[in-house]
Enzyme design. Structure first.
Site, PDB file in Angstrom:
ATOM      1  N   HIS A  85      53.490  -3.695  29.765  1.00  0.00           N
ATOM      2  CA  HIS A  85      52.098  -3.384  29.410  1.00  0.00           C
ATOM      3  C   HIS A  85      51.473  -2.377  30.366  1.00  0.00           C
ATOM      4  O   HIS A  85      50.458  -1.770  30.037  1.00  0.00           O
ATOM      5  CB  HIS A  85      51.247  -4.652  29.235  1.00  0.00           C
ATOM      6  CG  HIS A  85      50.733  -5.300  30.476  1.00  0.00           C
ATOM      7  ND1 HIS A  85      51.327  -6.394  31.047  1.00  0.00           N
ATOM      8  CD2 HIS A  85      49.656  -5.032  31.248  1.00  0.00           C
ATOM      9  CE1 HIS A  85      50.640  -6.777  32.110  1.00  0.00           C
ATOM     10  NE2 HIS A  85      49.610  -5.964  32.253  1.00  0.00           N
ATOM     11  N   ASP A 221      58.122  -8.725  29.904  1.00  0.00           N
ATOM     12  CA  ASP A 221      57.126  -7.682  30.181  1.00  0.00           C
ATOM     13  C   ASP A 221      57.544  -6.758  31.331  1.00  0.00           C
ATOM     14  O   ASP A 221      56.985  -6.805  32.420  1.00  0.00           O
ATOM     15  CB  ASP A 221      55.786  -8.384  30.504  1.00  0.00           C
ATOM     16  CG  ASP A 221      54.602  -7.453  30.385  1.00  0.00           C
ATOM     17  OD1 ASP A 221      54.808  -6.222  30.354  1.00  0.00           O
ATOM     18  OD2 ASP A 221      53.461  -7.948  30.333  1.00  0.00           O
ATOM     19  N   SER A 655      49.493  -6.883  38.005  1.00  0.00           N
ATOM     20  CA  SER A 655      50.532  -6.732  36.995  1.00  0.00           C
ATOM     21  C   SER A 655      51.556  -5.746  37.491  1.00  0.00           C
ATOM     22  O   SER A 655      51.198  -4.677  37.988  1.00  0.00           O
ATOM     23  CB  SER A 655      49.939  -6.248  35.678  1.00  0.00           C
ATOM     24  OG  SER A 655      49.518  -7.347  34.951  1.00  0.00           O
TER      25      SER A 655
END
Ligand code: ARG
Ligand code: ASP
Length: 720
Positions: A85, A221, A655
């Site tokens: 992402h 991810d 992230s």
């Protein structure tokens, strides 16, 4: 009696101070503040191995990826891991119908196939230095806030100027602990960063928004990039001749996996937290602001969903918008629920009573903190209606795509109204508006926006008092949904901004004469009306109140540290490199329910449901599952682990951060938090807050067995 029990319980919570797990610590201070605790929790390396300026350390392998993600170097050829992402925007830009990398994935089989990404940078921290004394030099208590700010700004300018000259690195001074401490950060910015590999979205985004912010999770991810540099190994603009970066350090990768209770830590770039707010602020955010924002987003999501469920083209058009709206919506729900569940406001209130008592006993002629909490109360009381009004402008007003799009034309109108309208600037503005027009219409579906407009306007009118909303809303016949819908239909029928052709006509051969066409447009008039309301009634008081709150918060932070001198404090996140540490752990999300600390490929197969878009499972992945072709990446029981949960305190920006084991070896990539714990940006609850990471073995399995890109693994340093 009941009250006393609550107070004692809360007091216990406070004096216990920081639980293991809470905190985003400054790498440079680990030595003095955290090393002992980290080692007592199981860490086998030293603080110096994590951050050192005398020799290479783990920090040399960590970079800020783009503006709000983290990435880590995993080979001596500048290979990077980050989240899918985080790379999403770049992957999307390279995708077309012929090369749909979002759908099919992408793997460069050699370096010449790696794809450049203009504009993408990664930033590396070279060194940090406490410069508080110099930044605050000459600042006195009798200064006004403005004088104080000015003095500090000029000190900082001098510091960074000198630092750049001395080292040749970029240098920046950042405030910590609400302007009580200042650090000088030396950084290097790399500008040639190429896409190396990404799994398809069915793996990299598996679970989509259905599973977003949730545990148990099964998302692969991750994506891969590489840093390129000039022949001298220094950052350089993109050039085909550039060579892979040779880093001072890269992370070794452990195939040993993790078990419950294992020590872990996360090195990364958390963006923003607000852990030291008074109860009034937490109340405003979680009880007053979030509920309206959640409702307004829910309205949009429901309408998006209705259309995207039946029309595949619209689903693609609204995929990214939907993800953005849904991400914030879900986060806010989790945050408000979480504060509620942990009785966060009561905890803060109890702390404030204790604080004021302490302040009263300890006041002197020169320092008196007894008025702080009442001052906060007064300021937040004033801020509340204004903050909600701003929320409505952004969520309801700008939530209408038409209005948001048209608002971009006001710079053009403003520039053209100037007596000395600058031809070159106008040209640039028009060029940019033309490209924004193309982007806008590519993903615009008018029936959705008409429905959204009717619903948002209706909610706006029924939930905001007349004095706190723009006046155009008062001209609408609000007798029923139908009359509001009539207004919206008239607006959409009359404005030119819903027609790509009309907007392109406007922009082609734009002359000052055409400005009228914009200013007379009914959608533009709404934008002007909203802006006038904001300029006249919101901006000035909000700015003044925020300045007051900033200075109150600065003093409150300092006072809290004085009051709890024996405790350690960590500064709020501010986009600087931090270390969070904790343990691998499951949790009880609700009475009688326990969530285990890891998930496996079996869970992906269980979720498999072609009817649910987010739960489609890749065919090749299914085959690998059926044959259990996991190679050296399986766990001890032969299962393929996908993700794990731990107590590391993380937030947005974390992230892509590596999750490391007791020996400083990479075991996964952080990508999310569990829903029950998203209030950790305001208050951390060790029982509920968990960060979510992809297990590095799943990533390697995908690269090797699924993608056949084993040459990338050969570059890495694996610890068996
Ligand atoms: N919740 C994660 C974060 O805040 C992941 C967001 C991206 N994924 C999504 N399904 N929207 O960034
Ligand atoms: N998903 C977030 C990010 O993109 C991480 C988080 O908020 O926990 O940084």
């Amino acid at each position: 009696m009941k009250k006393l029990v609550i107070v004692l319980f809360l007091f216990g919570y406070l004096i216990k101070g920081l639980y293991a797990g809470e905190g985003m610590w400054i790498p440079m201070l680990l030595n003095s503040l955290n090393e002992k605790e980290m080692q007592s929790m199981g860490m086998r390396i030293s603080a110096d191995d994590i951050y050192s300026v005398n020799h290479s350390s783990l920090k040399d392998a960590i970079v800020l990826f783009g503006r709000v993600c983290t990435a880590e170097i995993v080979s001596d050829k500048g290979l990077l891991f980050t989240n899918h992402h985080c790379g999403y925007g770049e992957i999307q830009k390279h995708s077309s119908l012929e090369h749909d990398y979002l759908t099919n994935g992408f793997w460069a089989m050699n370096k010449s196939e790696e794809l450049p990404n203009p504009g993408l940078t990664v930033t590396m921290l070279m060194q940090m230095e406490d410069v508080t004394d110099i930044a605050l030099f000459g600042v006195t208590i009798d200064m006004t806030e403005a004088q104080r700010k000015e003095k500090i700004a000029s000190n900082i300018k001098a510091i960074t100027g000198k630092a750049k000259e001395k080292t040749g690195f970029d240098a920046e001074v950042r405030s910590f602990f609400q302007d009580n401490q200042y650090f000088l950060l030396y950084t290097q910015v790399f500008k040639d960063v190429r896409l190396v590999g990404t799994p398809p979205s069915v793996i990299g985004k598996f679970g989509g928004d259905t599973d977003n912010w949730m545990w148990p999770r099964h998302t692969g991810d991750f994506s891969m990039f590489r840093i390129y540099v000039g022949k001298d190994n220094k950052p350089a603009e993109y050039n085909i001749e550039n060579i892979p970066y040779q880093p001072a350090n890269h992370l070794p990768i452990s195939l040993k996996g993790v078990e419950e209770g294992d020590f872990t830590f996360v090195l990364g770039y958390p963006a923003r937290t607000s852990e030291y707010l008074p109860s009034y602020a937490v109340d405003l955010i979680t009880e007053k602001s979030n509920p309206h924002r959640i409702n307004l987003r829910q309205i949009r999501l429901d309408i998006f969903g209705k259309y995207t469920a039946t029309d595949p083209k619209v689903r693609i058009q609204y995929a990214s918008k939907d993800a953005g709206v849904a991400n914030g919506w879900k986060k806010m729900i989790g945050e408000s629920n979480g504060i509620d569940r942990m009785k966060g406001i009561e905890i803060k209130q109890a702390g404030e009573i204790e604080f004021t008592q302490w302040a009263d006993v300890n006041k002197t002629e020169t320092t008196n903190y007894t008025g702080l909490i009442p001052s906060f109360e007064k300021a937040y009381l004033g801020l509340e209606p204004l903050k909600i009004a701003v929320d409505f402008q952004t969520e309801a007003g700008m939530g209408i795509e038409l209005i948001n799009f048209v608002s971009k034309f006001s710079v053009l109108v403003d520039e053209s109204k100037k007596a000395s309208a600058d031809g070159k600037k106008m040209e640039e503005l028009i060029k940019s508006l033309k490209s924004q027009t193309t982007t806008f219409f590519k993903d615009y579906y008018q029936p959705i926006d008409r429905e959204v407009a009717t619903e948002l306007i209706s909610y706006y009118i029924h939930n905001q008092p007349v004095d706190f909303r723009p006046t155009f809303l008062n001209t609408i016949n609000t007798q029923s949904k139908n009359t509001i819908n009539d207004y919206v239909n008239r607006l959409f029928d009359k404005t030119m901004f819903v027609s790509e052709e009309a907007v392109n006509d406007l922009l082609t051969g734009f002359t000052l004469k055409k400005v009228k066409k914009i200013t007379q447009d009914p959608a533009y008039q709404i934008v002007v009306n909203m802006k006038e309301f904001s300029d006249k009634q919101l901006q000035k008081p909000v700015k003044a109140l925020n300045a007051t709150l900033d200075s109150l918060q600065r003093v409150y932070m300092k006072a809290q540290m004085e009051m709890r001198q024996d405790e350690r404090f960590y500064p709020d996140a501010n986009f600087s490199l931090r270390v969070a540490y904790g343990k691998v752990a499951g949790f009880y999300p609700a009475d009688g329910v326990y969530y285990d600390y890891y998930t496996t490929l079996d869970g992906i197969i269980e979720k498999d449901n072609p009817e649910i878009y987010d739960y489609r499972v890749d065919e090749k992945l299914k085959r690998l599952y059926t044959t259990r072709n996991y190679g050296r990446f399986a766990d001890k029981t032969g299962k393929m682990r996908v993700a794990f949960a731990a107590t590391n305190h993380t937030t947005g920006g974390n992230s892509g951060s590596p999750v490391l084991n007791a020996d400083g070896q990479m075991i996964g990539i952080n990508f999310d938090r569990c829903w029950e714990g998203t209030m950790s940006d305001l208050m951390y609850d060790p029982k509920m807050c968990r960060n979510i990471s992809v297990d590095v073995r799943y990533m390697l399995f995908i690269i090797d067995k699924y993608a056949g890109a084993g040459h990338l693994i050969d570059e890495m340093t694996l610890i068996q």
